[in-house]
Design an enzyme around this catalytic site. Structure first.
Site, mmCIF file in Angstrom:
data_model
loop_
_atom_site.group_PDB
_atom_site.id
_atom_site.type_symbol
_atom_site.label_atom_id
_atom_site.label_comp_id
_atom_site.label_asym_id
_atom_site.label_seq_id
_atom_site.Cartn_x
_atom_site.Cartn_y
_atom_site.Cartn_z
ATOM 1 N N HIS A 69 -20.213 14.344 -25.599
ATOM 2 C CA HIS A 69 -19.942 13.438 -26.718
ATOM 3 C C HIS A 69 -19.845 11.977 -26.303
ATOM 4 O O HIS A 69 -20.115 11.088 -27.100
ATOM 5 C CB HIS A 69 -18.664 13.860 -27.469
ATOM 6 C CG HIS A 69 -17.458 14.015 -26.604
ATOM 7 N ND1 HIS A 69 -17.324 15.023 -25.695
ATOM 8 C CD2 HIS A 69 -16.321 13.279 -26.506
ATOM 9 C CE1 HIS A 69 -16.155 14.920 -25.085
ATOM 10 N NE2 HIS A 69 -15.529 13.859 -25.558
ATOM 11 N N LYS A 73 -1.079 7.191 -23.508
ATOM 12 C CA LYS A 73 -0.639 7.521 -24.871
ATOM 13 C C LYS A 73 0.857 7.198 -24.998
ATOM 14 O O LYS A 73 1.221 6.065 -25.216
ATOM 15 C CB LYS A 73 -0.914 9.004 -25.169
ATOM 16 C CG LYS A 73 -2.382 9.319 -25.463
ATOM 17 C CD LYS A 73 -3.185 9.514 -24.233
ATOM 18 C CE LYS A 73 -4.552 10.076 -24.526
ATOM 19 N NZ LYS A 73 -5.368 10.143 -23.299
ATOM 20 N N PHE A 127 -7.539 20.418 -24.394
ATOM 21 C CA PHE A 127 -8.225 19.163 -24.705
ATOM 22 C C PHE A 127 -9.570 19.132 -23.991
ATOM 23 O O PHE A 127 -9.784 19.864 -23.019
ATOM 24 C CB PHE A 127 -7.340 17.974 -24.283
ATOM 25 C CG PHE A 127 -7.962 16.666 -24.661
ATOM 26 C CD1 PHE A 127 -8.189 16.353 -25.989
ATOM 27 C CD2 PHE A 127 -8.365 15.758 -23.697
ATOM 28 C CE1 PHE A 127 -8.795 15.154 -26.340
ATOM 29 C CE2 PHE A 127 -8.967 14.560 -24.048
ATOM 30 C CZ PHE A 127 -9.187 14.258 -25.357
ATOM 31 N N ASP A 128 -10.490 18.270 -24.461
ATOM 32 C CA ASP A 128 -11.864 18.319 -23.924
ATOM 33 C C ASP A 128 -11.951 18.098 -22.412
ATOM 34 O O ASP A 128 -12.653 18.828 -21.706
ATOM 35 C CB ASP A 128 -12.802 17.355 -24.680
ATOM 36 C CG ASP A 128 -12.426 15.889 -24.566
ATOM 37 O OD1 ASP A 128 -11.344 15.585 -24.051
ATOM 38 O OD2 ASP A 128 -13.218 15.032 -25.007
ATOM 39 N N ALA A 160 0.406 14.300 -22.626
ATOM 40 C CA ALA A 160 0.046 12.949 -23.082
ATOM 41 C C ALA A 160 0.947 12.456 -24.228
ATOM 42 O O ALA A 160 1.320 11.295 -24.270
ATOM 43 C CB ALA A 160 -1.417 12.930 -23.504
ATOM 44 N N ASP A 177 0.309 19.761 -20.629
ATOM 45 C CA ASP A 177 -0.564 18.599 -20.762
ATOM 46 C C ASP A 177 0.213 17.679 -21.702
ATOM 47 O O ASP A 177 0.281 17.903 -22.910
ATOM 48 C CB ASP A 177 -1.907 19.058 -21.347
ATOM 49 C CG ASP A 177 -2.875 17.918 -21.577
ATOM 50 O OD1 ASP A 177 -2.455 16.750 -21.454
ATOM 51 O OD2 ASP A 177 -4.045 18.186 -21.896
ATOM 52 N N TYR A 212 0.838 -1.207 0.000
ATOM 53 C CA TYR A 212 0.000 0.000 0.000
ATOM 54 C C TYR A 212 0.874 1.260 0.000
ATOM 55 O O TYR A 212 0.600 2.217 -0.723
ATOM 56 C CB TYR A 212 -0.905 -0.006 1.241
ATOM 57 C CG TYR A 212 -1.941 1.093 1.244
ATOM 58 C CD1 TYR A 212 -3.250 0.838 0.805
ATOM 59 C CD2 TYR A 212 -1.624 2.383 1.665
ATOM 60 C CE1 TYR A 212 -4.196 1.844 0.795
ATOM 61 C CE2 TYR A 212 -2.569 3.398 1.649
ATOM 62 C CZ TYR A 212 -3.857 3.119 1.217
ATOM 63 O OH TYR A 212 -4.801 4.113 1.204
#
Ligand SMILES: Cc1ncc(COP(=O)(O)O)c(C=O)c1O
Length: 446
Positions: free
Chosen positions: A438, A246, A112-113, A205, A203, A60
């Site tokens: 979406h 990604k 990004f969304d 990714a 961001d 843990y």
């Protein structure tokens, strides 16, 4: 590892897509022949990653897997502090809980969304300072992901510093077509941000694909290796959010990388609240091991070259057939300009979604809409937002399909292109969620 894929008939697909309410997210995966919905979590792990899975430490607290990942993140990105999260949007949730409050403004190249949604969910404003060249899909510009520095500076001058908690640079920029940001632009954003005393976060990714484009396209970088380019990129940032699904080629995982201990301490509270203890944050030990290895796999030049060449192979087949695609080709996907592909559909009838449905019906290929459905309604006016670019994205999973699959995809889309003048009616929404609609939207044919 090899997975079977299944062919189907057009009649079957007509029935399945109707049952899915013309939303490709609702299809069962065995109703899809070639799945280009996303490159997120859909790649194939390497032999080294699978062997790392066997030796994960599931303690843990303080597991060796956590320390292995911490070491890999420091080695690849240079960040001293990190928090594991279960995926990219969870990293956004934790970071924005720490930094963003109601009424704030968060400028970036093109959010990004999920990033935009997490900002707007906090009643803050996500502001895109995209360069104008990104909106012209025919224009050959090497770094369409760049931030427009004049637009950014205006935001920084026109608003009080306390209202701008961070600037976000998305590398590569998914919303504008998987387009890279140049090192020069990152350096200039950093200088501008320092002048105004505002932190910069990436961001990240697809940071490795971005580094590959810098090496190939930017003057002065052709002899620098990918890992050194990555290090320089992150040297201009105060921190990063990462969807590891990604460029780190794992099926699940994410993290936040941080330069400053005080932000780490504050964010740790939210990490424990939302994700789990700070040494696992929503990931099992074996997943952290695979991710640590994936950061190395994903920053190998030969791998990146093969991957990005495969995306370009598909792009070239489409371009040669006259199909309007975002050019130059992006890193992870080919983005089809749906407005130019289907000029007879009015924007109110969701052009890119209509195109994605047509491609599915034609060949069982599943792409995704990056257009007005994904843009959501304006949170203040409640009106539909119609972005300048209405795109259908064909995202290529990593290390999964062959170039023969690319040829099949191209043939299917070319068939749709040849009958495009007969496609005159789009779709209407019958049910939608208030945010990130979406994913679950229900549509019917007009
Ligand atoms: C640029 C970018 N940021 C953030 C995310 C969110 O990551 P995740 O899907 O792991 O939550 C994505 C996912 O597609 C992305 O492309």
């Amino acid at each position: 590892m090899v997975e079977p894929i299944r062919r189907s008939t057009r009649e079957e697909r007509e029935e399945w897509i109707k049952y899915a309410n013309y939303n490709l997210f609702n299809l069962h995966s065995n109703q899809v022949f070639i799945d280009l919905l996303t490159d997120s979590g859909t790649g194939a792990m390497s032999d080294k990653q699978w062997s790392e899975m066997m030796i994960g430490d599931e303690s843990y607290a303080g597991s060796s897997s956590y320390y292995k990942l911490k070491h890999a993140i420091k080695d690849i990105t240079g960040f001293d502090y990190f928090l594991p999260t279960h995926q990219g949007r969870a990293a956004e949730n934790v970071l924005f809980s720490t930094l963003v409050k109601e009424g704030d403004i968060v400028p970036g190249n093109s959010h990004f969304d999920t990033t935009k949604a997490h900002i707007e969910f906090r009643k803050a404003h996500a502001l895109d300072c995209t360069i104008d060249e990104a909106f012209d899909t025919t224009l050959d510009h090497p770094f369409k992901g760049n931030i427009n520095l004049d637009k950014l500076e205006k935001v920084l001058i026109d608003n009080p510093k306390e209202k701008i908690p961070l600037i976000i640079v998305t590398v590569t920029c998914n919303s504008s077509g998987g387009q890279p940001v140049s090192m020069k632009n990152m350096r200039e954003v950093s200088e501008l941000a320092k002048k105004h005393d505002i932190p910069v976060y990436y961001d990240s990714a697809r940071f490795a694909e971005n580094a590959y484009f810098i090496k190939i396209r930017e003057k002065g970088y052709s002899d620098i290796n990918i890992r050194d380019i990555v290090k320089e990129m992150f040297s201009y940032a105060d921190g990063m959010t990462m969807s590891s699904k990604k460029d780190a080629i794992v099926n699940m995982g994410g993290f936040i990388g941080l330069r400053h201990k005080d932000i780490f301490d504050r964010a740790s509270v939210y990490n424990i609240l939302f994700e789990g203890f700070i040494t696992y944050g929503g990931m099992s030990g074996r997943d952290m091991n695979a991710l640590a290895q994936g950061l190395y796999d994903g920053t190998e030049f030969d791998y990146l070259e093969t991957r990005i060449d495969q995306v370009a192979f598909l792009g070239q087949l489409l371009k040669e057939a006259g199909i309007p695609v975002q050019y130059p080709f992006g890193g992870h996907a080919i983005f089809v300009d749906a407005k130019r592909f289907l000029p007879n559909i009015p924007k109110e009838e969701y052009i890119a979604q209509t195109l994605a449905v047509e491609l599915y019906l034609e060949g069982g290929v599943r792409g995704v809409e990056i257009g007005s459905i994904m843009a959501d309604r304006d949170p203040e006016t409640g009106l539909n937002r119609y972005p300048d670019l209405e795109l259908m994205r064909l995202a290529i999973p990593r290390r999964t399909y062959t170039n023969d699959h690319m040829k099949y995809i191209a043939a299917s889309l070319i068939n749709v292109y040849e009958r495009r003048s007969k496609i005159t009616k789009g779709l209407r929404i019958v049910k939608e969620a208030p945010i990130l609609r979406h994913f679950t939207v229900e549509l019917e044919r007009v």
